[in-house]
Design an enzyme around this catalytic site. Structure first.
Site, PDB file in Angstrom:
ATOM      1  N   ASP A   1     -46.001   5.315   5.342  1.00  0.00           N
ATOM      2  CA  ASP A   1     -46.159   5.516   6.784  1.00  0.00           C
ATOM      3  C   ASP A   1     -45.817   6.955   7.164  1.00  0.00           C
ATOM      4  O   ASP A   1     -45.208   7.212   8.188  1.00  0.00           O
ATOM      5  CB  ASP A   1     -45.281   4.525   7.570  1.00  0.00           C
ATOM      6  CG  ASP A   1     -45.669   4.433   9.041  1.00  0.00           C
ATOM      7  OD1 ASP A   1     -46.685   5.031   9.435  1.00  0.00           O
ATOM      8  OD2 ASP A   1     -44.941   3.766   9.797  1.00  0.00           O
ATOM      9  N   TYR A   2     -46.214   7.888   6.310  1.00  0.00           N
ATOM     10  CA  TYR A   2     -45.987   9.297   6.588  1.00  0.00           C
ATOM     11  C   TYR A   2     -47.173   9.862   7.384  1.00  0.00           C
ATOM     12  O   TYR A   2     -47.832  10.819   6.965  1.00  0.00           O
ATOM     13  CB  TYR A   2     -45.787  10.074   5.293  1.00  0.00           C
ATOM     14  CG  TYR A   2     -44.410   9.951   4.679  1.00  0.00           C
ATOM     15  CD1 TYR A   2     -43.283   9.623   5.433  1.00  0.00           C
ATOM     16  CD2 TYR A   2     -44.214  10.202   3.319  1.00  0.00           C
ATOM     17  CE1 TYR A   2     -42.028   9.524   4.867  1.00  0.00           C
ATOM     18  CE2 TYR A   2     -42.952  10.116   2.736  1.00  0.00           C
ATOM     19  CZ  TYR A   2     -41.865   9.771   3.513  1.00  0.00           C
ATOM     20  OH  TYR A   2     -40.608   9.690   2.942  1.00  0.00           O
TER      21      TYR A   2
END
Length: 658
Positions: free
Chosen positions: A336-337
């Site tokens: 979830d970067y």
């Protein structure tokens, strides 16, 4: 399919309400470049201690009638200042116009957001402004406030009166607005999961809009398309999809306009959406778009490969939506970067010449600096090997891009020796928890046993981004260093884990269409404190002339989140962004301890702070009115960060002279 109406559309400065002056704040980031810097110098480190509250306003918008206001409501807005008027929205869909000198309300517009939906986020960060160069001065809607809502509508209203612009979306059935949920493969059971949380970018006569998608529910979610709309009529001019499509199967009935879609990619086509604010280079006709991760976030076995252009920054031609260039910043994102921070457009001195640059902060705490004409790095980027050994069915990228600039947060693995706690017992519990988890440094893949993700999925840098101080050649940004735990759950074990009572406070996600569900949480002790030592939040200045950290200071304290004996812990979690001024100051709220602070931009020394009545999880702005420089911040709290909620807009200035 690109709409031919867009071809040949001129992009320039004609569409702006007016050229920015020292007294205006004409776009979310100050202007389209997103530098969050104001060329005002009335307030300085020498007199900032005299700042006082000049005026305040309460909106009355506290989420009444919204089912999840207590869990999701924020007040993240940064006002615009145009002429003598401030404009800002609330997450509940109400736009306010205020007298800039007094804070007196001039008008308000209620978009009547659907309060029955289960919104994953209740955030609206700002509005945008546009001047119709073809309209006579003073004509209705010659100057427009354009904004988007959490129930996915794009609305245009008259900047003078707050009334709908009837020619905008006239064919939509509701004049004054356009439905943004069309042709994005909207999933009915997910109403409230497809939203718009950032203001549209204004590029000439085009409004460029992204979206916010709840992207952990499964594989085939809503499409993360970026779209350009005509600011006069509301007509769709173009769309750009970050996920490539190929001509293999017929389009589905719910999505007829997007052509034929490859069967494999259709299974992971969701998200990769651009939810953060954009930046615009009007001279070059480019809009710069930071994109998010492809769905779902933490398992990519059904989306093999790098997944371009997810987790990237791309340059689109504002007239047509054509991709000019792209740079992926995380390959095959499993953490979830998202590229969550707004791009900043600056001019750097390189070899005696000014080079047009794009500065992109990231959740990993890295800073990428690119030539904004070509996308080529101005500071080298290298591919480095990263941890492997993922769950069955997953193939992580063997390498990831690393900037040669120093990261703003640690990328080191977390070991039992790093355990921290408020008490000896607390520290021991953290040591045991860390020992049981997988931790090999940044980009360690999610695992069944649980993986420590450092930095966590909230950043590093998040949507607040940074500010550019051109006088000092400094990029100044607030960051977090808070490790999280991410664990994958075999599908047949999800219900048992969820019902076990062992994971209270964890966030669960089904990740439908994959073999694994997911749970994640802050790596914390039984007393609720992070398991790693503070500071958990910092304000950092990066000298882009030297490529070095100029200074780094703890930001905020544990006040308001810890019991009284522990108020003095320095370096708090934060959400929001900074503002820099020509007077040599950097202002920021953001922290969980409910203060607005000012720092000396040259040294990083804190020189002033004011107690806020609620969490200041918004980015401040500054302007001049009536001979006074004001600093304004929205203080309404952030439900997910756990800060005090409220409905305040507060303006600070030096004492008025008589």
């Amino acid at each position: 399919m690109r709409n031919l109406l867009a071809i040949g559309l001129a992009i320039g400065s004609a569409g702006a309400v007016s050229a920015q002056t020292a007294s205006d704040w004409s776009a979310y980031g100050g202007d389209g470049r997103g530098q969050r810097h104001v060329p005002l110098a009335q307030i300085t480190p020498r007199n900032v201690a005299q700042l006082e509250l000049a005026w305040s306003l309460r909106t009355g918008e506290l989420g009444e009638g919204f089912a999840r206001a207590g869990e999701a409501l924020t007040f993240e807005a940064t006002p615009l200042k145009l002429g003598d008027t401030l404009y800002f929205p609330t997450a509940t869909g109400v736009v306010f116009a205020l007298d800039a000198a007094s804070g007196r309300e001039r008008w308000r517009f209620d978009a009547r957001v659907d309060r029955t939906r289960d919104y994953s986020e209740m955030a609206t960060r700002g509005v945008s402004a546009w001047r119709d160069a073809n309209a006579a001065a003073g004509a209705a809607c010659a100057e427009r406030i354009v904004f988007a809502t959490i129930d996915a509508r794009l609305i245009a209203i008259d900047a003078k009166t707050g009334k709908r612009c009837a020619d905008f979306g006239a064919d939509s059935g509701t004049p004054g607005e356009v439905d943004l949920s069309r042709n994005v493969r909207r999933i009915e059971r997910r109403l409230g999961q497809y939203q718009i949380t950032s203001p549209p970018a204004i590029a000439g006569d085009v409004a460029v809009v992204g979206s916010s998608i709840g992207d952990n529910g499964g594989t085939a979610l809503e499409l993360g398309v970026v779209r350009g709309y005509d600011l006069r009529s509301g007509a769709l001019l173009w769309h750009w999809d970050p996920i490539p499509r190929t001509a293999s199967i017929p389009p589905d009935a719910a999505n007829p306009d997007f052509g034929e879609i490859d069967a494999q990619q259709a299974r992971w086509t969701g998200a990769a959406n651009a939810w953060a604010p954009f930046a615009v280079d009007a001279e070059r006709g480019l809009v710069f778009v930071p994109t998010g991760s492809a769905s779902p976030d933490f398992f990519g076995g059904v989306r093999p490969g790098d997944n371009r252009w997810a987790s990237s920054v791309v340059a689109l031609r504002a007239a047509t939506g054509e991709l000019a260039w792209g740079r992926q910043l995380v390959h095959h994102d499993l953490w979830d970067y998202d590229t969550a921070s707004p791009p900043m457009l600056v001019d750097l001195d390189r070899g005696g010449a000014k080079v047009p640059a794009l500065v992109q902060l990231t959740k990993t705490g890295q800073v990428f600096v690119l030539n904004r004409e070509s996308g080529e790095p101005l500071f080298p980027i290298e591919e480095r090997a990263v941890p492997q050994g993922a769950v069955a069915g997953e193939t992580p990228s063997p390498t990831q891009p690393f900037s040669s600039l120093p990261p703003l947060v640690s990328h080191a693995k977390v070991t039992p020796d790093d355990a921290w706690g408020l008490t000896f017992w607390d520290r021991g519990a953290c040591r045991d928890a860390i020992a049981a988890l997988r931790s090999e440094g940044i980009y360690t893949p999610p695992s069944l046993q649980g993986t420590i993700e450092r930095p966590g999925y909230a950043g590093g840098s998040n949507w607040g981004g940074g500010t550019w101080d051109p006088q000092r050649n400094l990029l100044i940004a607030n960051v977090m260093d808070l490790p999280f735990v991410v664990a994958l759950i075999p599908r047949d074990q999800l219900d048992a884990q969820y019902d076990s009572g062992l994971y209270r406070g964890w966030e669960f996600a089904r990740q439908s269409g994959t073999p694994y569900a997911m749970r994640r949480a802050l790596l914390k002790s039984p007393l609720g404190a992070p398991c790693t030592a503070p500071p958990w939040g910092r304000l950092v200045a990066l000298d882009l002339g030297k490529g070095e950290i100029a200074w780094s200071k703890p930001l905020g304290t544990s006040r308001d989140r810890a019991p009284w004996p522990f108020w003095s812990i320095e370096g708090a979690p934060n959400m929001g962004g900074p503002l820099s001024t020509a007077g040599g100051l950097t202002f920021i709220g953001a922290t969980t301890d409910n203060f607005l602070r000012a720092f000396d931009s040259a040294s990083g020394v804190e020189v002033w702070k004011a107690r806020l009545p609620a969490g200041g999880q918004a980015t401040p702005m500054s302007y001049e009115a009536g001979g006074r420089q004001y600093v304004v911040i929205a203080a309404g709290g952030h439900a997910k960060l756990g800060t005090a909620q409220g409905d305040y807009v507060l303006a600070y200035a030096l004492p008025a002279t008589r």
